[in-house]
Design a protein around this motif. Structure first.
Motif, PDB file in Angstrom:
ATOM      1  N   UNK A 118     -13.374  26.919 -11.052  1.00 52.70           N
ATOM      2  CA  UNK A 118     -13.917  25.964 -10.042  1.00 52.70           C
ATOM      3  C   UNK A 118     -13.195  25.929  -8.564  1.00 52.70           C
ATOM      4  N   UNK A 119     -12.132  26.585  -8.832  1.00 50.05           N
ATOM      5  CA  UNK A 119     -11.108  26.282  -7.266  1.00 50.05           C
ATOM      6  C   UNK A 119     -11.781  26.934  -6.249  1.00 50.05           C
ATOM      7  N   UNK A 120     -12.260  28.112  -6.163  1.00 50.25           N
ATOM      8  CA  UNK A 120     -13.154  28.713  -5.269  1.00 50.25           C
ATOM      9  C   UNK A 120     -14.305  28.234  -4.775  1.00 50.25           C
ATOM     10  N   UNK A 121     -14.861  27.311  -5.583  1.00 46.11           N
ATOM     11  CA  UNK A 121     -16.274  26.706  -5.425  1.00 46.11           C
ATOM     12  C   UNK A 121     -16.226  25.488  -5.148  1.00 46.11           C
ATOM     13  N   UNK A 122     -14.766  24.816  -4.591  1.00 45.61           N
ATOM     14  CA  UNK A 122     -14.856  23.277  -4.345  1.00 45.61           C
ATOM     15  C   UNK A 122     -15.356  23.203  -2.817  1.00 45.61           C
ATOM     16  N   UNK A 123     -16.087  22.167  -2.789  1.00 47.41           N
ATOM     17  CA  UNK A 123     -16.366  21.634  -1.271  1.00 47.41           C
ATOM     18  C   UNK A 123     -15.291  21.109  -0.650  1.00 47.41           C
ATOM     19  N   UNK A 124     -14.973  21.659   0.462  1.00 45.60           N
ATOM     20  CA  UNK A 124     -13.824  21.219   1.340  1.00 45.60           C
ATOM     21  C   UNK A 124     -13.965  21.372   2.725  1.00 45.60           C
ATOM     22  N   UNK A 125     -15.222  21.942   3.274  1.00 46.26           N
ATOM     23  CA  UNK A 125     -15.306  22.359   4.727  1.00 46.26           C
ATOM     24  C   UNK A 125     -16.602  21.595   4.969  1.00 46.26           C
ATOM     25  N   UNK A 126     -17.127  21.539   6.481  1.00 44.90           N
ATOM     26  CA  UNK A 126     -18.084  21.046   6.882  1.00 44.90           C
ATOM     27  C   UNK A 126     -19.247  21.997   6.507  1.00 44.90           C
ATOM     28  N   UNK A 127     -19.107  23.298   6.583  1.00 51.40           N
ATOM     29  CA  UNK A 127     -20.128  24.342   6.088  1.00 51.40           C
ATOM     30  C   UNK A 127     -20.388  24.286   4.742  1.00 51.40           C
ATOM     31  N   UNK A 128     -19.625  23.893   4.044  1.00 53.08           N
ATOM     32  CA  UNK A 128     -19.788  23.760   2.560  1.00 53.08           C
ATOM     33  C   UNK A 128     -20.942  22.743   2.360  1.00 53.08           C
ATOM     34  N   UNK A 129     -20.368  21.372   3.085  1.00 49.53           N
ATOM     35  CA  UNK A 129     -21.396  20.108   2.995  1.00 49.53           C
ATOM     36  C   UNK A 129     -22.768  20.509   3.393  1.00 49.53           C
ATOM     37  N   UNK A 130     -22.977  21.206   4.411  1.00 45.72           N
ATOM     38  CA  UNK A 130     -24.004  21.571   5.261  1.00 45.72           C
ATOM     39  C   UNK A 130     -24.782  22.519   4.295  1.00 45.72           C
TER      40      UNK A 130
END
Length: 250
Positions: free
Chosen positions: A70-82
């Motif tokens: 899961x580590x590489x798929x964690x939402x941590x940036x604005x572009x992830x949220x978008x």
């Protein structure tokens, strides 16, 4: 003279413990993903997918853990949220519901989330999302909304929670008042639609868990709403709410 025939038999290699890498002998632990570990280990499961974690994985101060998968798929940036937000918006529009504009979404820590909730009834369990709505929405005055999301969530889990919270936003914007089981059950329809839209191994397991949940609100309430959505509601989210409102007026 008989030929000297030799049959070579490959020895079965025993499974190894994912934590200490020793061969597994006798009883062992096994998670839903097929990972195995010695029974003597203290097991810490991933907060997103439930896999057994390794000591080298991410272990947060609040007690949550994130496995290597899961580590590489964690939402941590604005572009992830978008990316997640746009998928949810697409799903809602496919099911005949439009959000009231672009809703701001902010990542927060467990400590910040607990401060925002400020509720003793949580008993130390940190919620993954929170919707805050303000303004009257009457006399032409717009309402304003914001969604707070817990950090370190896998994008599948994050999307399920965000879809749930955005349907709280929609209900608040339209002044929809439903009993708790149907209010939360309707929001969980967003979660379920997001999981089935993604159609991957993690989303499939999460969707099955929702369908089997014994919780009277988030499980049974969701299944009641799902039945309306798939029958009288015509797989139309807005129409489903209209039916639920009418049912609860009787």
């Amino acid at each position: 003279m008989l030929k000297n025939v030799q049959n070579i038999v490959n020895a079965v290699t025993p499974d190894r413990c994912i934590i200490c890498d020793k061969p597994l002998v006798g009883s062992y632990r096994r998670d839903q993903w097929g990972q195995k570990a010695c029974v003597e280990h203290t097991i810490v499961n991933c907060s997103s997918c439930g896999r057994m974690t390794l000591p080298t994985d991410i272990h947060l101060a609040d007690g949550r853990s994130v496995c290597s998968f899961c580590k590489g798929k964690v939402v941590s940036k604005i572009e992830h949220i978008e990316w997640v937000y746009s998928r949810i918006q697409e799903i809602f529009e496919q099911n005949f519901l439009s959000l009231p504009g672009k809703i701001p979404v902010e990542l927060v820590t467990s400590e910040q989330m607990m401060t925002l909730y400020n509720s003793p009834s949580l008993a130390g369990k940190t919620p993954s999302g929170l919707t805050v709505s303000g303004g009257s929405g009457i006399f032409g005055m717009p309402m304003h909304h914001k969604v707070y999301m817990l950090d370190y969530l896998h994008k599948v889990v994050f999307g399920g929670v965000l879809a749930h919270e955005l349907l709280h936003v929609w209900q608040n914007e339209h002044h929809i008042l439903l009993p708790t089981a149907h209010c939360e059950g309707f929001c969980n329809m967003g979660t379920y639609l997001f999981y089935t839209y993604l159609d991957n191994e993690l989303s499939e397991k999460l969707a099955k868990a929702m369908l089997a949940s014994p919780d009277p609100i988030y499980g049974e309430g969701f299944r009641q709403v799902k039945a309306v959505f798939e029958d009288e509601g015509g797989r139309n989210l807005e129409q489903t709410v209209e039916i639920l409102v009418k049912q609860n007026r009787r």
